[in-house]
Design a protein around this motif. Structure first.
Motif, mmCIF file in Angstrom:
data_model
loop_
_atom_site.group_PDB
_atom_site.id
_atom_site.type_symbol
_atom_site.label_atom_id
_atom_site.label_comp_id
_atom_site.label_asym_id
_atom_site.label_seq_id
_atom_site.Cartn_x
_atom_site.Cartn_y
_atom_site.Cartn_z
ATOM 1 N N GLN A 163 -56.999 -6.365 14.531
ATOM 2 C CA GLN A 163 -58.214 -5.549 14.592
ATOM 3 C C GLN A 163 -58.678 -5.267 16.009
ATOM 4 O OE1 GLN A 163 -61.862 -7.313 13.066
ATOM 5 N NE2 GLN A 163 -62.498 -5.363 12.182
ATOM 6 N N ARG A 166 -64.204 -6.931 18.918
ATOM 7 C CA ARG A 166 -65.399 -6.097 18.757
ATOM 8 C C ARG A 166 -66.652 -6.920 19.043
ATOM 9 N NH1 ARG A 166 -65.456 -3.264 13.030
ATOM 10 N NH2 ARG A 166 -65.573 -5.437 12.384
ATOM 11 N N GLN A 191 -66.106 -1.435 19.949
ATOM 12 C CA GLN A 191 -64.737 -1.913 20.183
ATOM 13 C C GLN A 191 -64.563 -2.238 21.663
ATOM 14 O OE1 GLN A 191 -62.639 -1.867 17.337
ATOM 15 N NE2 GLN A 191 -61.176 -3.137 18.452
ATOM 16 N N PRO A 194 -58.642 -2.728 21.973
ATOM 17 C CA PRO A 194 -57.984 -2.260 20.741
ATOM 18 C C PRO A 194 -57.058 -3.322 20.151
ATOM 19 C CG PRO A 194 -56.916 -1.310 22.649
ATOM 20 C CD PRO A 194 -58.102 -2.049 23.172
ATOM 21 N N ALA A 199 -58.300 1.380 12.959
ATOM 22 C CA ALA A 199 -59.335 0.909 12.034
ATOM 23 C C ALA A 199 -58.916 1.123 10.583
ATOM 24 C CB ALA A 199 -60.652 1.620 12.321
#
Length: 254
Positions: A163, A166, A191, A194, A199
């Motif tokens: 993911q 974040r 975010q 990355p 997503a």
């Protein structure tokens, strides 16, 4: 009489108290991929790679994965650890004593977690699907992670490489019911770095993982539902035949 009134009032308040106790972050509806063999196979791969190192699934044997289209050879080559056999239970080497010493608590067995997390707020799969998608970086926590669905969670974000990292943004708002109080309201994710997946790809992978855990909680569920439909149709036809037979037996008497 007063005791009876109190009992009735308590029973009427229980549903509201349960909802108030749950509160928390609203749950997203989990996509159902339990009939998609490719999705279940991907979910099994994710489960073994990311969950099975700390969490066991002691109610399931590896060879049961043949029910989702995997051959014994595929299970051996891709999903088994060195010391495991195809007929072994999906357990872990870590003992509960070591887990408690290292993590403060033993990670729960995930065999029926998709059922255990069901509540009036949503199904167990809904909870898992939302939980695995609401992690955020929190430097105040020992693990460096926090979760909107499970605040102050002890488990780190094991899927962070997929993911990415974040951060959660919060804003302070006045309580509409009490101006003297301030509500710490979630305002979205930002975010930071990355992940390996986009997503949409990450959400799809989580849906596959949750679907596998849903299937794992009851591997025979699709067969049960399919047979249930046939049983209901049989009973429907049988009721019509019985009704007409009864009418035929009693027509002369009436």
């Amino acid at each position: 009489m007063n005791m009876m009134k109190k009992l009735i009032a308590t029973l009427l308040l229980l549903p509201g108290l349960a909802l108030a106790a749950e509160g928390g972050f609203p749950l997203d509806k989990a996509p159902d991929h339990t009939k998609d063999l490719a999705a279940l196979q991907n979910g099994a791969r994710l489960f073994v790679n990311y969950c099975l190192s700390c969490h066991s699934a002691s109610a399931l044997r590896y060879n049961k994965l043949q029910d989702i289209g995997l051959s014994e050879e595929q299970i051996k080559n891709n999903l088994l650890f060195t010391s495991d056999k195809v007929g072994s239970m999906m357990t872990i080497a870590m003992t509960p004593k070591d887990a408690k010493e290292w993590f403060g608590a033993a990670p729960p067995d995930l065999s029926v977690i998709a059922r255990a997390k069901a509540s009036s707020a949503g199904s167990g799969p809904d909870w898992l699907y939302t939980y695995l998608r609401t992690y955020y970086k929190d430097d105040t926590r020992a693990t460096g992670w926090n979760n909107l669905t499970f605040p102050s969670v002890a488990m780190p974000h094991v899927l962070w490489e997929l993911q990415g990292i974040r951060e959660a943004k919060f804003v302070d708002e006045k309580d509409p019911h009490d101006a003297s109080k301030v509500i710490h309201k979630f305002a979205g994710f930002e975010q930071v770095t990355p992940g390996k997946l986009t997503a949409l790809e990450y959400d799809k992978s989580v849906a596959d993982l949750v679907s596998f855990m849903t299937w794992m909680a009851e591997p025979a569920q699709n067969t049960r539902k399919r047979l249930g439909a046939w049983v209901l149709m049989f009973l429907g036809v049988f009721i019509v035949i019985t009704w007409r037979l009864n009418a035929s037996y009693w027509k002369d008497i009436k």
